[in-house]
Design an enzyme around this catalytic site. Sequence first.
Site, mmCIF file in Angstrom:
data_model
loop_
_atom_site.group_PDB
_atom_site.id
_atom_site.type_symbol
_atom_site.label_atom_id
_atom_site.label_comp_id
_atom_site.label_asym_id
_atom_site.label_seq_id
_atom_site.Cartn_x
_atom_site.Cartn_y
_atom_site.Cartn_z
ATOM 1 N N LEU A 86 120.334 -53.189 -68.950
ATOM 2 C CA LEU A 86 121.242 -54.327 -68.949
ATOM 3 C C LEU A 86 120.501 -55.518 -69.553
ATOM 4 O O LEU A 86 119.273 -55.625 -69.441
ATOM 5 C CB LEU A 86 121.680 -54.689 -67.522
ATOM 6 C CG LEU A 86 122.497 -53.659 -66.745
ATOM 7 C CD1 LEU A 86 122.780 -54.183 -65.342
ATOM 8 C CD2 LEU A 86 123.798 -53.326 -67.465
ATOM 9 N N ASP A 87 121.246 -56.420 -70.194
ATOM 10 C CA ASP A 87 120.644 -57.662 -70.679
ATOM 11 C C ASP A 87 119.946 -58.377 -69.526
ATOM 12 O O ASP A 87 120.347 -58.255 -68.359
ATOM 13 C CB ASP A 87 121.717 -58.599 -71.243
ATOM 14 C CG ASP A 87 122.373 -58.071 -72.493
ATOM 15 O OD1 ASP A 87 121.821 -57.151 -73.121
ATOM 16 O OD2 ASP A 87 123.450 -58.599 -72.836
ATOM 17 N N LYS A 88 118.936 -59.162 -69.856
ATOM 18 C CA LYS A 88 118.209 -59.917 -68.837
ATOM 19 C C LYS A 88 119.148 -60.718 -67.929
ATOM 20 O O LYS A 88 118.990 -60.736 -66.707
ATOM 21 C CB LYS A 88 117.207 -60.869 -69.500
ATOM 22 C CG LYS A 88 116.483 -61.790 -68.515
ATOM 23 C CD LYS A 88 115.504 -62.708 -69.209
ATOM 24 C CE LYS A 88 116.186 -63.794 -70.021
ATOM 25 N NZ LYS A 88 116.834 -64.818 -69.149
ATOM 26 N N THR A 143 122.379 -60.296 -67.396
ATOM 27 C CA THR A 143 123.448 -59.525 -66.764
ATOM 28 C C THR A 143 122.928 -58.899 -65.484
ATOM 29 O O THR A 143 121.827 -58.355 -65.451
ATOM 30 C CB THR A 143 123.944 -58.413 -67.709
ATOM 31 O OG1 THR A 143 124.389 -58.997 -68.931
ATOM 32 C CG2 THR A 143 125.087 -57.625 -67.089
#
Length: 223
Positions: free
Chosen positions: A68-70, A72
């Site tokens: 996951l994105d940082k 998110t």
Amino acid sequence: MLNPMPKTFDYNPPREPWLDILHEDADIVVFIKPSGLLSVPGKDPALFDSLQSRALERYPGAGTIHRLDKDTSGIVVMAKHKGAHGHIGKQFEYRQTTKFYIARVWGHVGADEGLVDLPLATDWENKPRQEVNHERGRASQTRWQVIGREAEATRLKLIPITGRTHQLRVHMNEIGHPILGDEFYATGDALAAADRLQLHAAELGFRHPNGGAPVVFRSEPPF
């Protein structure tokens, strides 16, 4: 017009909880990643702290299957051994998993549901930002459904059909409804409306590596 990319990266990941475990068995561990924590370490030693590095302290040999994105938050599954990693990894590769996200976006979304079909590519001058690019972009599709309307925002269920970098963030911004608190793509009131990216991986389903039975994990968003 998007804000200029920052020249420095100030990384202050949350310390508590150190690891938020939703499920554990002999083959997998399912975590709830907080917003602000990298999924895997960055190249700079200052970016070593991550869900992966923390998981390895407790589960030596744990393998990252997806990210996951940082900014998110939400569900991340890791494998405890190579067999489980390969079994679940193939499901991600062949789009055999099920998943959805919950997001709060800026403004009133008029329709109740829809599909965004816009190709995405890296914006090389502003990396790691992504952009819609009809010449060199890769096919990218996101389904969305309205699940709540607020005074100045709309709560959406987002179902990624493809899995491109920043896909949900770029797609929502392109239809005029950036995700609240998105430092990469939101501006003005939409950026100021939240102190973190309002995007959460709320459900993940796949076939368990031990026996192949379907399993589904859910997590309510903290916003």
